[in-house]
Write a protein that holds these residues in place. Structure first.
Motif, PDB file in Angstrom:
ATOM      1  N   PRO A 163       0.892  -1.291  -0.040  1.00  0.00           N
ATOM      2  CA  PRO A 163       0.000   0.043   0.076  1.00  0.00           C
ATOM      3  C   PRO A 163       0.798   1.267  -0.057  1.00  0.00           C
ATOM      4  CG  PRO A 163      -0.006  -1.148   2.114  1.00  0.00           C
ATOM      5  CD  PRO A 163       0.693  -2.079   1.387  1.00  0.00           C
ATOM      6  N   THR A 164       0.463   2.109  -0.866  1.00  0.00           N
ATOM      7  CA  THR A 164       1.243   3.482  -1.055  1.00  0.00           C
ATOM      8  C   THR A 164       0.469   4.808  -0.927  1.00  0.00           C
ATOM      9  OG1 THR A 164       2.356   2.050  -2.742  1.00  0.00           O
ATOM     10  CG2 THR A 164       2.497   4.236  -2.919  1.00  0.00           C
ATOM     11  N   VAL A 165       1.236   5.543  -0.574  1.00  0.00           N
ATOM     12  CA  VAL A 165       0.721   7.286  -0.604  1.00  0.00           C
ATOM     13  C   VAL A 165       1.534   7.799  -1.745  1.00  0.00           C
ATOM     14  CG1 VAL A 165       0.336   9.194   0.498  1.00  0.00           C
ATOM     15  CG2 VAL A 165       0.072   7.106   2.012  1.00  0.00           C
ATOM     16  N   ASN A 166       0.588   8.412  -2.598  1.00  0.00           N
ATOM     17  CA  ASN A 166       1.322   8.939  -3.820  1.00  0.00           C
ATOM     18  C   ASN A 166       0.672  10.540  -3.597  1.00  0.00           C
ATOM     19  OD1 ASN A 166       0.593  10.223  -6.467  1.00  0.00           O
ATOM     20  ND2 ASN A 166       1.617   8.258  -7.270  1.00  0.00           N
ATOM     21  N   LEU A 167       1.697  11.267  -3.801  1.00  0.00           N
ATOM     22  CA  LEU A 167       1.634  12.542  -3.587  1.00  0.00           C
ATOM     23  C   LEU A 167       1.225  13.720  -4.746  1.00  0.00           C
ATOM     24  CD1 LEU A 167       4.612  13.631  -1.347  1.00  0.00           C
ATOM     25  CD2 LEU A 167       2.321  13.345  -0.725  1.00  0.00           C
ATOM     26  N   ASN A 168       1.134  12.991  -6.074  1.00  0.00           N
ATOM     27  CA  ASN A 168       0.941  13.866  -7.340  1.00  0.00           C
ATOM     28  C   ASN A 168      -0.215  14.742  -7.142  1.00  0.00           C
ATOM     29  OD1 ASN A 168       3.369  12.923  -8.636  1.00  0.00           O
ATOM     30  ND2 ASN A 168       2.538  10.966  -8.843  1.00  0.00           N
ATOM     31  N   GLY A 169      -1.421  14.486  -6.663  1.00  0.00           N
ATOM     32  CA  GLY A 169      -2.508  14.892  -6.812  1.00  0.00           C
ATOM     33  C   GLY A 169      -2.537  16.305  -5.784  1.00  0.00           C
ATOM     34  N   GLN A 183       7.360  20.308   2.720  1.00  0.00           N
ATOM     35  CA  GLN A 183       6.630  20.039   3.962  1.00  0.00           C
ATOM     36  C   GLN A 183       5.880  18.623   3.748  1.00  0.00           C
ATOM     37  OE1 GLN A 183       4.822  23.839   4.575  1.00  0.00           O
ATOM     38  NE2 GLN A 183       6.568  24.763   5.633  1.00  0.00           N
ATOM     39  N   LEU A 184       5.230  18.807   2.546  1.00  0.00           N
ATOM     40  CA  LEU A 184       4.188  17.580   2.184  1.00  0.00           C
ATOM     41  C   LEU A 184       5.046  16.347   2.362  1.00  0.00           C
ATOM     42  CD1 LEU A 184       1.289  17.102   1.621  1.00  0.00           C
ATOM     43  CD2 LEU A 184       1.907  17.605  -0.743  1.00  0.00           C
ATOM     44  N   GLN A 185       6.380  16.278   1.678  1.00  0.00           N
ATOM     45  CA  GLN A 185       7.057  15.073   1.749  1.00  0.00           C
ATOM     46  C   GLN A 185       7.437  14.750   3.317  1.00  0.00           C
ATOM     47  OE1 GLN A 185      10.176  16.737  -0.800  1.00  0.00           O
ATOM     48  NE2 GLN A 185       9.570  15.357  -2.455  1.00  0.00           N
ATOM     49  N   GLY A 186       7.600  15.621   3.910  1.00  0.00           N
ATOM     50  CA  GLY A 186       8.181  15.516   5.697  1.00  0.00           C
ATOM     51  C   GLY A 186       6.817  14.839   6.250  1.00  0.00           C
ATOM     52  N   LEU A 187       5.421  15.494   5.830  1.00  0.00           N
ATOM     53  CA  LEU A 187       4.281  14.826   6.598  1.00  0.00           C
ATOM     54  C   LEU A 187       4.133  13.527   6.209  1.00  0.00           C
ATOM     55  CD1 LEU A 187       0.765  16.534   6.252  1.00  0.00           C
ATOM     56  CD2 LEU A 187       1.078  14.142   5.488  1.00  0.00           C
ATOM     57  N   LEU A 188       4.443  13.222   4.848  1.00  0.00           N
ATOM     58  CA  LEU A 188       4.211  11.809   4.253  1.00  0.00           C
ATOM     59  C   LEU A 188       5.356  10.731   5.205  1.00  0.00           C
ATOM     60  CD1 LEU A 188       3.182   9.443   2.402  1.00  0.00           C
ATOM     61  CD2 LEU A 188       4.692  10.437   0.823  1.00  0.00           C
ATOM     62  N   GLU A 189       6.437  11.127   5.264  1.00  0.00           N
ATOM     63  CA  GLU A 189       7.354  10.614   5.773  1.00  0.00           C
ATOM     64  C   GLU A 189       7.012  10.047   7.272  1.00  0.00           C
ATOM     65  OE1 GLU A 189      12.315  10.065   5.837  1.00  0.00           O
ATOM     66  OE2 GLU A 189      11.588  11.945   5.975  1.00  0.00           O
ATOM     67  N   ALA A 190       6.835  11.089   7.978  1.00  0.00           N
ATOM     68  CA  ALA A 190       6.169  11.045   9.510  1.00  0.00           C
ATOM     69  C   ALA A 190       4.845   9.890   9.574  1.00  0.00           C
ATOM     70  CB  ALA A 190       5.988  12.328   9.970  1.00  0.00           C
ATOM     71  N   GLY A 235      10.951  15.327  -6.986  1.00  0.00           N
ATOM     72  CA  GLY A 235      11.383  14.537  -6.198  1.00  0.00           C
ATOM     73  C   GLY A 235      10.479  13.478  -5.704  1.00  0.00           C
ATOM     74  N   THR A 236      10.593  13.206  -4.542  1.00  0.00           N
ATOM     75  CA  THR A 236      10.000  11.765  -4.001  1.00  0.00           C
ATOM     76  C   THR A 236       8.524  12.066  -4.008  1.00  0.00           C
ATOM     77  OG1 THR A 236      11.616  11.174  -2.447  1.00  0.00           O
ATOM     78  CG2 THR A 236       9.496  10.375  -2.008  1.00  0.00           C
ATOM     79  N   THR A 237       7.698  11.347  -4.773  1.00  0.00           N
ATOM     80  CA  THR A 237       6.332  11.517  -4.865  1.00  0.00           C
ATOM     81  C   THR A 237       5.547  10.430  -4.203  1.00  0.00           C
ATOM     82  OG1 THR A 237       6.261  10.325  -6.916  1.00  0.00           O
ATOM     83  CG2 THR A 237       6.542  12.574  -7.394  1.00  0.00           C
ATOM     84  N   ASP A 238       6.058   9.319  -4.061  1.00  0.00           N
ATOM     85  CA  ASP A 238       5.377   8.082  -3.511  1.00  0.00           C
ATOM     86  C   ASP A 238       6.380   7.404  -2.120  1.00  0.00           C
ATOM     87  OD1 ASP A 238       4.995   8.341  -6.499  1.00  0.00           O
ATOM     88  OD2 ASP A 238       3.564   6.572  -5.941  1.00  0.00           O
ATOM     89  N   ILE A 239       5.391   7.211  -1.315  1.00  0.00           N
ATOM     90  CA  ILE A 239       6.281   6.044  -0.315  1.00  0.00           C
ATOM     91  C   ILE A 239       5.409   4.964  -0.254  1.00  0.00           C
ATOM     92  CG2 ILE A 239       7.016   5.664   2.166  1.00  0.00           C
ATOM     93  CD1 ILE A 239       7.803   8.403   2.528  1.00  0.00           C
ATOM     94  N   GLN A 240       6.018   3.777  -0.675  1.00  0.00           N
ATOM     95  CA  GLN A 240       5.390   2.653  -0.513  1.00  0.00           C
ATOM     96  C   GLN A 240       5.624   1.712   0.763  1.00  0.00           C
ATOM     97  OE1 GLN A 240       6.773   1.043  -4.531  1.00  0.00           O
ATOM     98  NE2 GLN A 240       4.947  -0.103  -4.340  1.00  0.00           N
ATOM     99  N   PHE A 241       4.557   1.149   1.412  1.00  0.00           N
ATOM    100  CA  PHE A 241       4.675   0.441   2.853  1.00  0.00           C
ATOM    101  C   PHE A 241       5.192  -0.925   2.274  1.00  0.00           C
ATOM    102  CE2 PHE A 241       3.175  -1.582   6.654  1.00  0.00           C
ATOM    103  CZ  PHE A 241       3.997  -0.669   7.631  1.00  0.00           C
ATOM    104  N   MET A 242       6.355  -1.504   2.384  1.00  0.00           N
ATOM    105  CA  MET A 242       6.634  -2.726   1.681  1.00  0.00           C
ATOM    106  C   MET A 242       7.314  -3.853   2.831  1.00  0.00           C
ATOM    107  SD  MET A 242       8.340  -1.170  -1.615  1.00  0.00           S
ATOM    108  CE  MET A 242       7.859  -2.766  -2.900  1.00  0.00           C
ATOM    109  N   LEU A 243       6.911  -5.056   2.345  1.00  0.00           N
ATOM    110  CA  LEU A 243       7.581  -6.007   3.116  1.00  0.00           C
ATOM    111  C   LEU A 243       8.904  -6.077   2.984  1.00  0.00           C
ATOM    112  CD1 LEU A 243       4.724  -8.589   1.706  1.00  0.00           C
ATOM    113  CD2 LEU A 243       5.480  -8.354   4.322  1.00  0.00           C
ATOM    114  N   THR A 244       9.557  -6.311   4.261  1.00  0.00           N
ATOM    115  CA  THR A 244      11.146  -6.459   4.328  1.00  0.00           C
ATOM    116  C   THR A 244      11.622  -7.642   3.361  1.00  0.00           C
ATOM    117  OG1 THR A 244      11.277  -5.612   6.428  1.00  0.00           O
ATOM    118  CG2 THR A 244      13.145  -6.913   5.924  1.00  0.00           C
ATOM    119  N   GLY A 245      12.622  -7.314   2.453  1.00  0.00           N
ATOM    120  CA  GLY A 245      13.168  -7.976   1.317  1.00  0.00           C
ATOM    121  C   GLY A 245      12.480  -7.934   0.231  1.00  0.00           C
ATOM    122  N   SER A 246      11.561  -6.708   0.251  1.00  0.00           N
ATOM    123  CA  SER A 246      10.999  -6.534  -1.022  1.00  0.00           C
ATOM    124  C   SER A 246      12.072  -5.625  -1.865  1.00  0.00           C
ATOM    125  CB  SER A 246       9.793  -5.974  -1.160  1.00  0.00           C
ATOM    126  OG  SER A 246       8.599  -6.715  -0.396  1.00  0.00           O
TER     127      SER A 246
END
Length: 405
Positions: A163-169, A183-190, A235-246
């Motif tokens: 599952p992913t959050v995509n910031l493009n919109g 700031q939006l990128q920082g919010l997403l990372e947190a 820059g960074t537009t997405d962060i994916q929540f991924m299984l370790t090893g992916s």
């Protein structure tokens, strides 16, 4: 090293007996778009992939199934929900960074993933959306709450195992405001770090990691560096929540292992080898390949991607290199050097879509590579997915004709 023309690479590959093309998807065979649900796939590309059966696998951080999966794009391209499964026209290979495998008939598995991990992932999209709705109003106070709720819902990509959050919109609301984009990128990372903490509280410590796309490689703690927004490069537009090893580089070895098993009847790394049991560093993956895979059984490899980054380090000492395709493309080249064969890397320009990215309009490769970059890009596709698709179709036709003769 000189680069090759696409035509020259055609000539190299047309008669290769044991070939394996390992290809990313978004930005390579279809344009990058702000809303992944609007993606489209060329039916001729799907047919070409089928002609390359046995010599083609995908390796993507996207997913195969559900409404956002690539399988839906294949079905729409062919105008049929039944034909791809019946005729084996789905794109075979690894998705979600390597934890989701499917064959060309759409038969899918998640090797090495537990029920508890799948349950947490199933609940993650709703949790992501609620956290966004809690935090966005303070950053975007001028946006109507109803519109913000709609954008938060669209930002969460409810995929099965990544599952992913995509910031493009959301970036579209503040196109020239670099400070608030960061700031939006920082919010997403947190937000995503909070999800990691919640997983730990549920007994899943170490089960997941965060994949930022694009990124600037790994920091000293083993986490991917976000790529901050700058003028002309969001820059960074997405962060994916991924299984370790992916990790795509581990996925490359999984695909090679499966390819050898199909061709030679035995899997050199074991029939149950998967990304969750694979080593997680470049050197350890190389060591495993050298120890277990006979050189004479290694296929000739071609890696195709679009996300490779390089940015000067803030202290002026060297470069920060990353991008979700860099790891597997580097491993692919090093495997070729070890085997004494010319494995090739194709980089497709994905700046033609709806997302601001450095492009290949000239060969400076600013933001992509640097003069000291150890990863040699053999072929550049400045015309983007459209040009790559035509190259891919032509190659499939040449190899099909060779097989017929």
């Amino acid at each position: 090293m000189k680069r090759l023309s696409p035509e020259r690479l055609h000539d190299e590959l047309a008669d290769v007996d044991d070939l394996l093309i390992v290809q990313d998807l978004d930005g390579v065979c279809m344009q990058l778009v702000k809303d992944p649900l609007t993606r489209q796939m060329d039916p001729q590309y799907v047919e070409a992939a089928a002609r390359l059966r046995g010599s083609f696998m995908v390796l993507t951080n996207g997913e195969h199934e559900r409404r956002r999966g690539v399988n839906r794009l294949v079905e729409r391209a062919l105008g049929s929900k039944d034909r791809p499964g019946r005729d084996g026209l789905y794109l075979p290979g690894l998705a979600a960074g390597g934890v989701q495998f499917q064959d060309r008939f759409g038969d899918m598995s998640h090797p090495g993933v537990s029920v508890a991990e799948m349950d947490f992932l199933a609940a993650a999209p709703q949790r992501m959306e609620s956290l966004l709705l809690e935090r966005l109003p303070a950053l975007l106070p001028e946006v109507d709450p109803t519109q913000l709720a709609q954008l938060a819902h669209q930002a969460v990509l409810d995929t099965e195992v990544s599952p992913t959050v995509n910031l493009n919109g959301l970036f579209g609301l503040i196109p020239n405001d670099l400070e608030r984009q960061r700031q939006l990128q920082g919010l997403l990372e947190a937000l995503m770090e909070q999800l990691l903490q919640e997983a730990t509280q549920q007994g899943l410590d170490g089960s997941f990691f965060l994949h930022a796309a694009p990124n600037l490689g790994w920091d000293a703690t083993g986490r991917e560096r976000m790529k901050p927004s700058v003028a002309g490069d969001v820059g960074t537009t997405d962060i994916q929540f991924m299984l370790t090893g992916s990790l795509k580089e581990a996925g490359l070895l999984v695909l090679i292992n499966r390819h050898i098993a199909t061709r030679w009847g035995e899997a050199p790394l074991g029939k149950d080898f998967n990304v969750r049991t694979a080593p997680r560093t470049h050197q350890a993956l190389m060591d495993l390949a050298r120890a277990k895979i006979p050189q004479e059984k290694m296929p000739r490899l071609v890696g195709v991607g679009d996300t490779v980054t390089s940015t000067p380090a803030p202290d002026g000492q060297g470069w920060l290199r990353g991008g979700s395709d860099r790891g597997f493309l580097t491993l692919l080249k090093d495997l070729g050097q070890w085997c004494g064969q010319s494995n090739r890397v194709i980089l497709v320009d994905s700046s033609h879509g709806e997302v601001d990215r450095p492009g290949l309009a000239d060969e400076t490769l600013a933001g992509i590579s640097d003069p000291e970059d150890p990863l040699h890009l053999d072929v550049l596709m400045p015309s983007g997915p459209e040009g790559y698709i035509q190259w891919f179709i032509h190659l499939s036709e040449r190899r099909s004709q060779r097989a017929a003769d």
